[in-house]
Design an enzyme around this catalytic site. Structure first.
Site, PDB file in Angstrom:
ATOM      1  N   HIS A 169       0.875  -1.326  -0.473  1.00 11.81           N
ATOM      2  CA  HIS A 169      -0.136   0.123  -0.250  1.00 11.81           C
ATOM      3  C   HIS A 169       0.820   1.053   0.309  1.00 11.81           C
ATOM      4  O   HIS A 169       0.025   2.914  -0.056  1.00 11.81           O
ATOM      5  CB  HIS A 169      -1.145  -0.036   2.005  1.00 11.81           C
ATOM      6  CG  HIS A 169      -0.610  -0.229   2.171  1.00 11.81           C
ATOM      7  ND1 HIS A 169      -0.540  -1.229   3.383  1.00 11.81           N
ATOM      8  CD2 HIS A 169       0.174   0.113   3.033  1.00 11.81           C
ATOM      9  CE1 HIS A 169      -0.590  -1.710   4.261  1.00 11.81           C
ATOM     10  NE2 HIS A 169       0.893  -0.921   4.111  1.00 11.81           N
ATOM     11  N   TYR A 254      17.110   1.953   2.322  1.00  4.97           N
ATOM     12  CA  TYR A 254      17.772   1.518   1.145  1.00  4.97           C
ATOM     13  C   TYR A 254      18.901   2.376   0.236  1.00  4.97           C
ATOM     14  O   TYR A 254      19.372   1.672  -0.216  1.00  4.97           O
ATOM     15  CB  TYR A 254      16.723   1.443   0.613  1.00  4.97           C
ATOM     16  CG  TYR A 254      15.169   1.261   0.852  1.00  4.97           C
ATOM     17  CD1 TYR A 254      15.365  -0.427   1.974  1.00  4.97           C
ATOM     18  CD2 TYR A 254      14.183   1.589   0.901  1.00  4.97           C
ATOM     19  CE1 TYR A 254      14.325  -0.126   2.587  1.00  4.97           C
ATOM     20  CE2 TYR A 254      12.939   1.042   1.052  1.00  4.97           C
ATOM     21  CZ  TYR A 254      12.942  -0.483   2.022  1.00  4.97           C
ATOM     22  OH  TYR A 254      11.681  -0.346   2.614  1.00  4.97           O
TER      23      TYR A 254
END
Length: 440
Positions: A169, A254
């Site tokens: 989502h 990341y």
């Protein structure tokens, strides 16, 4: 009547949310739900709450519960997977062992040492589920919600040989932020968002045909609270020209640039006071608190002291809309995780990409994107290289390939030397051995 198997149904809040989403579709009011989990106690909680919601709304749906996976999968039309292999005990090792070595993760479920070892635990179980599906429900569609999304879907496509679609989502949440920044209704925002899961980029924005892509930074900068809350995302937007879907804390882990150096240097980018801002192990804390909250509220939900989810209160989770489109032909559009079959031309073929898809009774139809902006593709490619090695290692049991995958993780490479990476991985192998049978 459609039959749905929920694997990992001990996720109490998520299971009852998806069940009521599906029951919001009139054609599915008589659906049969088979809930399966390895924890009898949490499975019983989910079953009792779901049965109560069905009964309170006078629906003909059936809710069954079992700890036997094959029983749940028998002749299922759809399989929804929300497993967390090793639970919070293993998750704690994913966060705490790398932190000892200086790898500071906020969520640790997608990339980094935590994400890699999470994949090593999860992929064998997913492949077992796929094996059972080939025997018991070969035509079923596997709707996967389990992280690390990209690696899990890649492994199932490579070795599981069942149909799989990965659902998240993050895109919807990012789109809501963008609509709010521009002051337009969410339903009127036009966008193209593409990349890999948790590194998906809004590469085109428009409202009523007017291109807004280059106006997003100035729109966000008008909101002082947002500027303070999302410094990493805005810095990346400022330098890349494109907005990423994930929260400040998620995005920062990341990349090799933000979660390193002195505490003073990191404090410029990371708000360690809450998980979305980048708190170390913040999502682990949230998961533990949520579990405690569900256990405390369970008797109140069951007695009616607290409100349950009402029929028709449908969430933005994709699963019910996809099933509705496939079964009824009512078309649905969303961003899902699929195989890269030259859809994003500057990311490797075969990897898992997240991009717009249209669903109808003829199936799921991904959108051709072409090249991502090169800076976005470069960031995604670094992660894809880690994912490829981790997937192969999870399937083959190659310990050295695991270490090479972690070695090439951007955050790990930014803070550790090779000897430290090897030692960290060995310690994680030892701590997580109960859930890593392929490496024994």
């Amino acid at each position: 009547m459609i039959k749905l198997a929920f694997i990992g149904a001990g996720s109490v809040g998520f299971t009852r949310r998806l069940l009521m989403d599906i029951l919001a579709v009139p054609e599915f009011r008589d659906a049969e739900f088979r809930l399966m989990d390895i924890s009898p106690e949490r499975l019983e909680m989910s079953k009792n709450l779901c049965v109560k919601m069905v009964q309170d709304n006078n629906l003909p749906a059936k809710v069954l519960a079992t700890v036997n996976r094959k029983e749940a999968l028998q002749e299922a039309d759809y399989v929804i997977c929300a497993i967390r292999v090793g639970g919070l005990e293993a998750f704690r090792h994913d966060i705490e062992i790398p932190l000892k070595y200086g790898v500071d993760q906020c969520v640790g479920d997608t990339l980094g040492p935590g994400g890699v070892f999470y994949a090593l635990r999860t992929i064998p179980v997913l492949l077992d589920i796929a094996k059972d599906m080939r025997e018991l429900c070969p035509n079923a569609l596997l709707l996967n919600y389990s992280n690390p999304m990209a690696m899990n879907c890649w492994a199932v496509r490579k070795a599981g040989h069942v149909r799989i679609l990965g659902l998240c989502h993050g895109v919807q949440h990012g789109a809501h932020q963008i609509a709010q920044a521009f002051g337009i209704p969410y339903e009127e925002l036009e966008y193209v968002c593409a990349g890999i899961n948790h590194q998906t980029w809004f590469i085109k924005l428009a409202h009523k045909g007017k291109d807004l892509t280059c106006n997003l930074l100035s729109a966000f900068e008008r909101d002082k609270e947002f500027v303070q809350r999302e410094p990493v995302r805005l810095d990346v937007l400022r330098r890349f020209g494109y907005y990423s879907t994930e929260s400040n804390g998620h995005l920062s882990e990341y990349l090799p640039w933000y979660r390193k150096g002195t505490r003073e240097q990191k404090d410029r980018w990371i708000d360690y006071s809450y998980w979305a801002g980048g708190e170390t192990g913040g999502y682990l804390r949230i998961c533990q608190e949520s579990q405690d909250e569900y256990e405390a509220n369970y008797p109140k939900w069951l007695s009616g002291e607290l409100d349950m989810i009402r029929l028709g209160e449908r969430s933005q989770e994709h699963a019910s809309y996809i099933i509705e489109a496939l079964e009824t032909g009512r078309r649905y559009w969303g961003c899902f995780n699929v195989e890269n079959t030259n859809l994003i031309t500057n990311l490797p073929s075969g990897c898992t990409v997240e991009l717009p898809c249209v669903v109808d009774s003829n199936g799921v139809h991904p959108t051709f994107i072409g090249d991502l902006p090169p800076q976005c593709a470069a960031t995604c490619s670094a992660s894809v290289n880690v994912q490829r090695m981790a997937v192969d290692a999870a399937i083959t049991g190659d310990r050295n390939l695991v270490k090479l995958a972690v070695m090439h993780d951007p955050l790990t490479a930014a803070v550790l030397h090779p000897d430290e990476i090897w030692a960290m991985c060995d310690e994680m192998f030892d701590a997580l051995a109960p859930w890593l049978p392929q490496f024994s």
